[in-house]
Design a protein around this motif. Sequence first.
Motif, PDB file in Angstrom:
ATOM      1  N   PRO A 160       0.801  -1.240   0.000  1.00  0.00           N
ATOM      2  CA  PRO A 160       0.000   0.000   0.000  1.00  0.00           C
ATOM      3  C   PRO A 160       0.823   1.275   0.000  1.00  0.00           C
ATOM      4  O   PRO A 160       0.260   2.362  -0.152  1.00  0.00           O
ATOM      5  CB  PRO A 160      -0.802  -0.120   1.310  1.00  0.00           C
ATOM      6  CG  PRO A 160       0.025  -0.996   2.191  1.00  0.00           C
ATOM      7  CD  PRO A 160       0.703  -1.976   1.269  1.00  0.00           C
ATOM      8  N   TYR A 161       2.139   1.174   0.142  1.00  0.00           N
ATOM      9  CA  TYR A 161       2.960   2.384   0.245  1.00  0.00           C
ATOM     10  C   TYR A 161       3.682   2.706  -1.062  1.00  0.00           C
ATOM     11  O   TYR A 161       4.345   3.734  -1.164  1.00  0.00           O
ATOM     12  CB  TYR A 161       3.986   2.222   1.371  1.00  0.00           C
ATOM     13  CG  TYR A 161       3.370   1.721   2.642  1.00  0.00           C
ATOM     14  CD1 TYR A 161       2.514   2.532   3.389  1.00  0.00           C
ATOM     15  CD2 TYR A 161       3.623   0.420   3.094  1.00  0.00           C
ATOM     16  CE1 TYR A 161       1.928   2.054   4.555  1.00  0.00           C
ATOM     17  CE2 TYR A 161       3.042  -0.055   4.253  1.00  0.00           C
ATOM     18  CZ  TYR A 161       2.196   0.763   4.985  1.00  0.00           C
ATOM     19  OH  TYR A 161       1.617   0.293   6.130  1.00  0.00           O
ATOM     20  N   GLY A 162       3.557   1.808  -2.043  1.00  0.00           N
ATOM     21  CA  GLY A 162       4.193   2.055  -3.329  1.00  0.00           C
ATOM     22  C   GLY A 162       5.699   1.869  -3.333  1.00  0.00           C
ATOM     23  O   GLY A 162       6.391   2.416  -4.187  1.00  0.00           O
ATOM     24  N   TYR A 163       6.232   1.082  -2.396  1.00  0.00           N
ATOM     25  CA  TYR A 163       7.675   0.846  -2.359  1.00  0.00           C
ATOM     26  C   TYR A 163       8.086  -0.050  -3.530  1.00  0.00           C
ATOM     27  O   TYR A 163       7.379  -0.983  -3.893  1.00  0.00           O
ATOM     28  CB  TYR A 163       8.091   0.177  -1.049  1.00  0.00           C
ATOM     29  CG  TYR A 163       7.774   0.977   0.187  1.00  0.00           C
ATOM     30  CD1 TYR A 163       7.980   2.351   0.216  1.00  0.00           C
ATOM     31  CD2 TYR A 163       7.279   0.368   1.335  1.00  0.00           C
ATOM     32  CE1 TYR A 163       7.693   3.091   1.355  1.00  0.00           C
ATOM     33  CE2 TYR A 163       6.990   1.098   2.474  1.00  0.00           C
ATOM     34  CZ  TYR A 163       7.192   2.458   2.476  1.00  0.00           C
ATOM     35  OH  TYR A 163       6.916   3.188   3.593  1.00  0.00           O
ATOM     36  N   ASP A 164       9.246   0.226  -4.090  1.00  0.00           N
ATOM     37  CA  ASP A 164       9.776  -0.566  -5.194  1.00  0.00           C
ATOM     38  C   ASP A 164      10.842  -1.528  -4.679  1.00  0.00           C
ATOM     39  O   ASP A 164      11.693  -1.148  -3.869  1.00  0.00           O
ATOM     40  CB  ASP A 164      10.389   0.346  -6.263  1.00  0.00           C
ATOM     41  CG  ASP A 164       9.334   1.178  -6.985  1.00  0.00           C
ATOM     42  OD1 ASP A 164       8.212   0.674  -7.157  1.00  0.00           O
ATOM     43  OD2 ASP A 164       9.644   2.324  -7.358  1.00  0.00           O
ATOM     44  N   PHE A 165      10.790  -2.764  -5.160  1.00  0.00           N
ATOM     45  CA  PHE A 165      11.776  -3.777  -4.806  1.00  0.00           C
ATOM     46  C   PHE A 165      12.400  -4.327  -6.085  1.00  0.00           C
ATOM     47  O   PHE A 165      11.692  -4.575  -7.072  1.00  0.00           O
ATOM     48  CB  PHE A 165      11.134  -4.926  -4.020  1.00  0.00           C
ATOM     49  CG  PHE A 165      10.664  -4.523  -2.653  1.00  0.00           C
ATOM     50  CD1 PHE A 165      11.498  -4.651  -1.552  1.00  0.00           C
ATOM     51  CD2 PHE A 165       9.382  -4.015  -2.465  1.00  0.00           C
ATOM     52  CE1 PHE A 165      11.067  -4.287  -0.292  1.00  0.00           C
ATOM     53  CE2 PHE A 165       8.942  -3.642  -1.206  1.00  0.00           C
ATOM     54  CZ  PHE A 165       9.787  -3.779  -0.116  1.00  0.00           C
ATOM     55  N   GLU A 166      13.703  -4.507  -6.049  1.00  0.00           N
ATOM     56  CA  GLU A 166      14.427  -5.099  -7.168  1.00  0.00           C
ATOM     57  C   GLU A 166      14.656  -6.579  -6.836  1.00  0.00           C
ATOM     58  O   GLU A 166      15.501  -6.907  -6.003  1.00  0.00           O
ATOM     59  CB  GLU A 166      15.758  -4.376  -7.363  1.00  0.00           C
ATOM     60  CG  GLU A 166      16.580  -4.886  -8.539  1.00  0.00           C
ATOM     61  CD  GLU A 166      17.893  -4.145  -8.669  1.00  0.00           C
ATOM     62  OE1 GLU A 166      18.845  -4.734  -9.215  1.00  0.00           O
ATOM     63  OE2 GLU A 166      17.979  -2.985  -8.214  1.00  0.00           O
ATOM     64  N   VAL A 167      13.889  -7.447  -7.494  1.00  0.00           N
ATOM     65  CA  VAL A 167      13.881  -8.872  -7.146  1.00  0.00           C
ATOM     66  C   VAL A 167      14.428  -9.699  -8.303  1.00  0.00           C
ATOM     67  O   VAL A 167      14.016  -9.520  -9.452  1.00  0.00           O
ATOM     68  CB  VAL A 167      12.446  -9.349  -6.801  1.00  0.00           C
ATOM     69  CG1 VAL A 167      12.461 -10.832  -6.429  1.00  0.00           C
ATOM     70  CG2 VAL A 167      11.888  -8.523  -5.654  1.00  0.00           C
TER      71      VAL A 167
END
Length: 414
Positions: free
Chosen positions: A173-180
Amino acid sequence: MSTYRLFELNTFIRRFVALNLPEPVWVQAEVAEVDERRGHFYLALMEKTEDGQEVAAQAKAVIWSRTANQWQRTNKLLLHDLLQAGREVKLQVQVSFHERYGLQLQVQDLDANYTLGVMAQQRQRTIDELMAAGLLQANKMLRLALVPQRLAVISSPAAAGWEDFMAQLRDNPYGYDFEVQLFPAAMQGAQASPEIRRQLKTIERRRDSFDAVVIIRGGGARMDLADFDEKELCFAAAQMTLPIISGIGHETDQSIMDMVAHTALKTPTAAANFLIDRLHYLDQQLAGARQTLQQQTSQLVQRKAFELARLGEQLKFQQQQLLQKEAWKLDQYAQQVPQLVRQILDKASSKLEQLQQLQDLLSVERQLERGFALLSVGDEIIRNSHQLAQHDTVTLHLQDGTTTVSTAPQDKKK
């Protein structure tokens, strides 16, 4: 020496086996291979020498589907979870020999407690060895990044757990981006340990590209966790230089991998939530710090403005005092100047009078009155004998007049 046809020999062996082993017997062995087809389980059993280097004995066994289904219903366990290559088993088998198919062990029962007990012993030995090597807590001592967004994930790409993990990260819900980046591996069965270890080595070589390693698997039976108790796998994980986040457990069970990991969660979704919450916590901390900084800045500005205003009033007051003081000084000077001028004039007048008196005392007339005489030739005053010798006559000045005096010697006049 008698010669037998193969069928006759095998018939003899079948009868010998049937006569000497008429009842089922319990056999302890290690599972070498498992093949499940149409509900039947075909096992390759073996026993190694004491040093574990060679195979001392081997045989084939089968659990027919009817027996397998009945055993699973009774024991509330799945055979494919329990029967894994490398595990010790205790089987009740009916030994049979067929002229065409040879010796066969037909499994009629399986002692699950024996296998679980051996697994528990192996598990404890692995824990003890990790502790002795100082590796059980090694990964927990690593520093997890404040913002772990570059993730190396080990999972099965077809597993529901992988999809759940990615969906939770993607839809946070916070719009955080993760590089997976996914490093695929089997998450259960005989291939789980070697494939996961291979991927751990790959990640370790690229450790500068990631903040953490995430190991996740979807739902499964309790026995599936045994794959994550495997000694070589746990030692490989314990020696990683990146923090490991595990999401492979159950609510009440814990694998050695969970014990070794930096952070152990119960499910892939819980692992994703942990990462999201960590970023959100930092975000809240930064927001709080921002608010605190703003408040402190506002308070500082107000305090400094008050101080400036106070200093301005003080400066204004000091200026007024200084002006008043200087004005008072000017008034004093204005009053003192005439008196000082008079004093200076009186002093100058007195000095002038003294000089006048001194001049009178030093005048020619006063000197003549005192009995002194003055010699001159015209306007030139005779001050020494050398001047006097240059003239024959000089004028002598006295108080009552002047007279001419000859300076020539007497014999010269004669």
